[in-house]
Design a protein around this motif. Sequence first.
Motif, PDB file in Angstrom:
ATOM      1  N   GLN A   2       0.838  -1.210   0.000  1.00 45.62           N
ATOM      2  CA  GLN A   2       0.000   0.000   0.000  1.00 45.62           C
ATOM      3  C   GLN A   2       0.869   1.255   0.000  1.00 45.62           C
ATOM      4  OE1 GLN A   2      -3.583   0.569  -0.080  1.00 45.62           O
ATOM      5  NE2 GLN A   2      -2.672   2.551  -0.477  1.00 45.62           N
ATOM      6  N   GLY A   3       0.473   2.218  -0.833  1.00 48.12           N
ATOM      7  CA  GLY A   3       1.177   3.487  -0.882  1.00 48.12           C
ATOM      8  C   GLY A   3       0.407   4.596  -0.180  1.00 48.12           C
ATOM      9  N   TYR A   4       1.146   5.471   0.472  1.00 47.26           N
ATOM     10  CA  TYR A   4       0.594   6.641   1.159  1.00 47.26           C
ATOM     11  C   TYR A   4       1.420   7.863   0.766  1.00 47.26           C
ATOM     12  CZ  TYR A   4      -1.625   3.146   4.135  1.00 47.26           C
ATOM     13  OH  TYR A   4      -2.365   2.084   4.583  1.00 47.26           O
ATOM     14  N   ASN A   5       0.895   9.036   1.091  1.00 41.54           N
ATOM     15  CA  ASN A   5       1.676  10.247   0.894  1.00 41.54           C
ATOM     16  C   ASN A   5       1.546  11.159   2.103  1.00 41.54           C
ATOM     17  OD1 ASN A   5      -0.779  11.761   0.555  1.00 41.54           O
ATOM     18  ND2 ASN A   5      -0.790  11.220  -1.606  1.00 41.54           N
ATOM     19  N   VAL A   6       2.548  11.994   2.278  1.00 39.98           N
ATOM     20  CA  VAL A   6       2.474  13.114   3.206  1.00 39.98           C
ATOM     21  C   VAL A   6       2.874  14.344   2.411  1.00 39.98           C
ATOM     22  CG1 VAL A   6       2.866  11.832   5.337  1.00 39.98           C
ATOM     23  CG2 VAL A   6       4.797  12.786   4.124  1.00 39.98           C
ATOM     24  N   ILE A   7       2.228  15.461   2.745  1.00 39.12           N
ATOM     25  CA  ILE A   7       2.393  16.672   1.956  1.00 39.12           C
ATOM     26  C   ILE A   7       2.767  17.817   2.877  1.00 39.12           C
ATOM     27  CG2 ILE A   7       1.295  18.176   0.270  1.00 39.12           C
ATOM     28  CD1 ILE A   7      -0.802  15.651   0.117  1.00 39.12           C
ATOM     29  N   MET A   8       3.901  18.421   2.590  1.00 34.72           N
ATOM     30  CA  MET A   8       4.404  19.543   3.369  1.00 34.72           C
ATOM     31  C   MET A   8       4.095  20.825   2.604  1.00 34.72           C
ATOM     32  SD  MET A   8       8.069  17.793   4.202  1.00 34.72           S
ATOM     33  CE  MET A   8       8.596  19.087   5.299  1.00 34.72           C
ATOM     34  N   ILE A   9       3.171  21.628   3.142  1.00 33.42           N
ATOM     35  CA  ILE A   9       2.785  22.883   2.499  1.00 33.42           C
ATOM     36  C   ILE A   9       3.310  24.037   3.340  1.00 33.42           C
ATOM     37  CG2 ILE A   9       0.864  24.371   1.799  1.00 33.42           C
ATOM     38  CD1 ILE A   9       1.238  21.902   0.022  1.00 33.42           C
ATOM     39  N   TYR A  10       4.157  24.843   2.718  1.00 37.39           N
ATOM     40  CA  TYR A  10       4.704  26.031   3.365  1.00 37.39           C
ATOM     41  C   TYR A  10       3.888  27.244   2.952  1.00 37.39           C
ATOM     42  CZ  TYR A  10       8.741  23.299   4.775  1.00 37.39           C
ATOM     43  OH  TYR A  10       9.548  22.370   5.366  1.00 37.39           O
ATOM     44  N   SER A  11       3.775  28.204   3.866  1.00 39.81           N
ATOM     45  CA  SER A  11       3.056  29.441   3.570  1.00 39.81           C
ATOM     46  C   SER A  11       3.787  30.203   2.464  1.00 39.81           C
ATOM     47  CB  SER A  11       2.957  30.315   4.820  1.00 39.81           C
ATOM     48  OG  SER A  11       4.253  30.721   5.234  1.00 39.81           O
ATOM     49  N   LYS A  12       3.080  31.129   1.856  1.00 40.77           N
ATOM     50  CA  LYS A  12       3.648  31.960   0.789  1.00 40.77           C
ATOM     51  C   LYS A  12       4.930  32.654   1.248  1.00 40.77           C
ATOM     52  CE  LYS A  12       1.846  35.904  -0.370  1.00 40.77           C
ATOM     53  NZ  LYS A  12       1.106  37.056  -0.861  1.00 40.77           N
ATOM     54  N   GLU A  13       4.966  33.040   2.513  1.00 39.92           N
ATOM     55  CA  GLU A  13       6.128  33.740   3.072  1.00 39.92           C
ATOM     56  C   GLU A  13       7.224  32.776   3.520  1.00 39.92           C
ATOM     57  OE1 GLU A  13       2.952  34.110   4.252  1.00 39.92           O
ATOM     58  OE2 GLU A  13       2.484  35.936   3.139  1.00 39.92           O
ATOM     59  N   LYS A  14       6.975  31.468   3.433  1.00 43.69           N
ATOM     60  CA  LYS A  14       7.919  30.411   3.802  1.00 43.69           C
ATOM     61  C   LYS A  14       8.233  30.391   5.300  1.00 43.69           C
ATOM     62  CE  LYS A  14      10.521  31.848   0.096  1.00 43.69           C
ATOM     63  NZ  LYS A  14      11.675  31.973  -0.743  1.00 43.69           N
ATOM     64  N   ASP A  15       7.351  30.952   6.124  1.00 45.68           N
ATOM     65  CA  ASP A  15       7.633  31.023   7.557  1.00 45.68           C
ATOM     66  C   ASP A  15       6.753  30.105   8.401  1.00 45.68           C
ATOM     67  OD1 ASP A  15       5.283  32.437   7.140  1.00 45.68           O
ATOM     68  OD2 ASP A  15       5.821  34.078   8.479  1.00 45.68           O
ATOM     69  N   ARG A  16       5.833  29.382   7.758  1.00 50.49           N
ATOM     70  CA  ARG A  16       4.939  28.488   8.491  1.00 50.49           C
ATOM     71  C   ARG A  16       4.703  27.222   7.669  1.00 50.49           C
ATOM     72  NH1 ARG A  16      -0.252  31.447   9.137  1.00 50.49           N
ATOM     73  NH2 ARG A  16       0.380  32.251   7.113  1.00 50.49           N
ATOM     74  N   LEU A  17       4.344  26.151   8.377  1.00 52.96           N
ATOM     75  CA  LEU A  17       4.087  24.856   7.752  1.00 52.96           C
ATOM     76  C   LEU A  17       2.681  24.404   8.127  1.00 52.96           C
ATOM     77  CD1 LEU A  17       5.271  22.360   6.221  1.00 52.96           C
ATOM     78  CD2 LEU A  17       6.011  21.511   8.467  1.00 52.96           C
ATOM     79  N   LEU A  18       1.919  23.958   7.140  1.00 52.97           N
ATOM     80  CA  LEU A  18       0.561  23.474   7.387  1.00 52.97           C
ATOM     81  C   LEU A  18       0.622  22.117   8.073  1.00 52.97           C
ATOM     82  CD1 LEU A  18      -2.469  23.936   7.041  1.00 52.97           C
ATOM     83  CD2 LEU A  18      -2.299  22.793   4.821  1.00 52.97           C
ATOM     84  N   TRP A 102      -1.575  26.366  11.088  1.00 51.99           N
ATOM     85  CA  TRP A 102      -0.258  26.761  10.584  1.00 51.99           C
ATOM     86  C   TRP A 102       0.724  26.749  11.746  1.00 51.99           C
ATOM     87  CZ3 TRP A 102       0.870  26.899   5.625  1.00 51.99           C
ATOM     88  CH2 TRP A 102      -0.152  27.090   4.703  1.00 51.99           C
ATOM     89  N   SER A 103       1.813  26.025  11.594  1.00 49.73           N
ATOM     90  CA  SER A 103       2.837  25.915  12.626  1.00 49.73           C
ATOM     91  C   SER A 103       4.025  26.805  12.295  1.00 49.73           C
ATOM     92  CB  SER A 103       3.320  24.468  12.727  1.00 49.73           C
ATOM     93  OG  SER A 103       4.430  24.376  13.591  1.00 49.73           O
ATOM     94  N   ASN A 104       4.580  27.445  13.314  1.00 50.87           N
ATOM     95  CA  ASN A 104       5.857  28.132  13.134  1.00 50.87           C
ATOM     96  C   ASN A 104       6.920  27.076  12.866  1.00 50.87           C
ATOM     97  OD1 ASN A 104       4.839  30.738  13.592  1.00 50.87           O
ATOM     98  ND2 ASN A 104       4.984  30.445  15.803  1.00 50.87           N
TER      99      ASN A 104
END
Length: 138
Positions: A2-18, A102-104
Motif C-alpha cells: 500500500q502506498g501513502y503520501n504526506v504533503i508539506m505545504i509552506y506558507s507563501k512567506e515560507k515562515d509556516r508549515l501546514l 499553521w505551525s511556526n
Amino acid sequence: MQGYNVIMIYSKEKDRLLMCKRLKEPYKGLSNLVGGKIEPGETGMEAAYRELLEETGIAKEDVVLHHVMDFQYYFQQCYVEVYAGKLKRDVKISGDENELYWSNLDNDFFDMSRYAGEGNIGHMIEQVKMSQEIILAD
C-alpha cells in the motif's frame, strides 16, 4: 504493498508549515502533516494533489508540489511518498478530517510527544531545507 503520501505545504512567506492535529488513531492528538492513501491506478503526484484538495481545500493551481523523498516499510508492507511545496498565494484552508493549523518553523519537530511519525517530520523538514532553493522557490 500500500502506498501513502504526506504533503508539506509552506506558507507563501515560507515562515509556516501546514499541519493537522490528528483526531483518530494512529497518533491521535499528535500533530502531523496532511496526506493519505494512493489509490489504485493513481500516480503518486495525482494522489498528492487529490489528498491536498480533499483535506485542506488547496487546489493544484495554488501550489507546485515537488516529490522530495520516499520511505519504504518492508515489515508493514507499505511505502510513503513525501511531497513539499510553497503556496503561490494566500489560501483559506478548510477540512474536517483533522484540525488544520499553521505551525511556526522554530518548533522541535523531532519531539515524539508532540509530533507523529517517530521523528520523520523533523527529518523531512531538514531535507526540504537542504533543497529549499528548488522546493520553496518563488
